[in-house]
Structure formats: structure tokens, C-alpha cells
Design a protein around this motif. Structure first.
Motif, PDB file in Angstrom:
ATOM      1  N   LEU A 137      29.460 -10.131  10.056  1.00  0.00           N
ATOM      2  CA  LEU A 137      29.354  -8.733  10.454  1.00  0.00           C
ATOM      3  C   LEU A 137      30.657  -7.986  10.218  1.00  0.00           C
ATOM      4  O   LEU A 137      30.656  -6.861   9.696  1.00  0.00           O
ATOM      5  N   ARG A 138      31.776  -8.600  10.569  1.00  0.00           N
ATOM      6  CA  ARG A 138      33.084  -7.958  10.366  1.00  0.00           C
ATOM      7  C   ARG A 138      33.358  -7.743   8.876  1.00  0.00           C
ATOM      8  O   ARG A 138      33.871  -6.701   8.473  1.00  0.00           O
ATOM      9  N   LYS A 139      33.015  -8.739   8.061  1.00  0.00           N
ATOM     10  CA  LYS A 139      33.235  -8.607   6.616  1.00  0.00           C
ATOM     11  C   LYS A 139      32.363  -7.493   6.045  1.00  0.00           C
ATOM     12  O   LYS A 139      32.820  -6.673   5.244  1.00  0.00           O
ATOM     13  N   ALA A 140      31.105  -7.445   6.454  1.00  0.00           N
ATOM     14  CA  ALA A 140      30.206  -6.385   5.987  1.00  0.00           C
ATOM     15  C   ALA A 140      30.743  -5.014   6.391  1.00  0.00           C
ATOM     16  O   ALA A 140      30.694  -4.066   5.596  1.00  0.00           O
ATOM     17  N   LEU A 141      31.258  -4.908   7.605  1.00  0.00           N
ATOM     18  CA  LEU A 141      31.828  -3.643   8.050  1.00  0.00           C
ATOM     19  C   LEU A 141      33.067  -3.278   7.246  1.00  0.00           C
ATOM     20  O   LEU A 141      33.220  -2.123   6.834  1.00  0.00           O
ATOM     21  N   SER A 142      33.936  -4.244   7.011  1.00  0.00           N
ATOM     22  CA  SER A 142      35.176  -3.941   6.294  1.00  0.00           C
ATOM     23  C   SER A 142      34.917  -3.557   4.839  1.00  0.00           C
ATOM     24  O   SER A 142      35.639  -2.760   4.271  1.00  0.00           O
ATOM     25  N   LYS A 143      33.872  -4.109   4.247  1.00  0.00           N
ATOM     26  CA  LYS A 143      33.538  -3.812   2.847  1.00  0.00           C
ATOM     27  C   LYS A 143      32.497  -2.702   2.733  1.00  0.00           C
ATOM     28  O   LYS A 143      32.073  -2.350   1.646  1.00  0.00           O
TER      29      LYS A 143
END
Length: 76
Positions: free
Chosen positions: A30-36
Motif C-alpha cells: 500500500l505504501r509503495k502504491a501510494l508513493s508511486k
């Protein structure tokens, strides 16, 4: 997606992990999807809406195309 970021930031680390688990994913994903700024899949969006008790809705997660993915929400 900002609503999801705000929601996650309101949770403790343990709560974030539990939330992600309820959604069938990991907090890392989830954090990676948000950051990208990646678009989340429709099934995951439904789980996020449910697990967040609608604090984060499908409309929040797909603001430009929610009505074509979930036409049943138009009536709501």
C-alpha cells in the motif's frame, strides 16, 4: 489516494499491518502504491472501503472512473 494516505497515517504501525492484512495485502504494498501514485485494483478498493468502515471509499480511490467500474454507486 490522499484519503488512504491520511487514513493509514492515523493508524499505529500494528493497526496499519492489521488493516492491510484485512485487505489481503501488505502495508509495504500500500505504501509503495501510494508513493508511486499507482492505481489500485477494483477488488482491493472494495476491501479498503470495507476495512476502513468507508473512511476511504471507492470514489476516493478511483475519482475519475469510479462510475464506470461500480455503476451501482451512482444511485447511492
Amino acid at each position: 489516494m490522499n484519503e488512504l494516505r491520511l487514513y493509514l497515517n492515523s493508524l499505529s504501525q500494528d493497526e496499519q499491518k492489521a488493516f492491510a492484512s484485512q485487505c489481503g495485502t501488505t502495508i509495504g504494498y500500500l505504501r509503495k502504491a501510494l508513493s508511486k501514485n499507482h492505481e489500485l485494483g477494483p477488488a482491493l478498493c472494495v476491501l479498503i472501503e470495507s476495512a476502513s468502515s468507508k473512511a476511504v471509499t471507492r470514489k476516493h480511490l478511483h475519482p475519475g472512473d469510479w462510475n464506470s467500474i461500480w455503476p451501482e454507486l451512482k444511485a447511492a
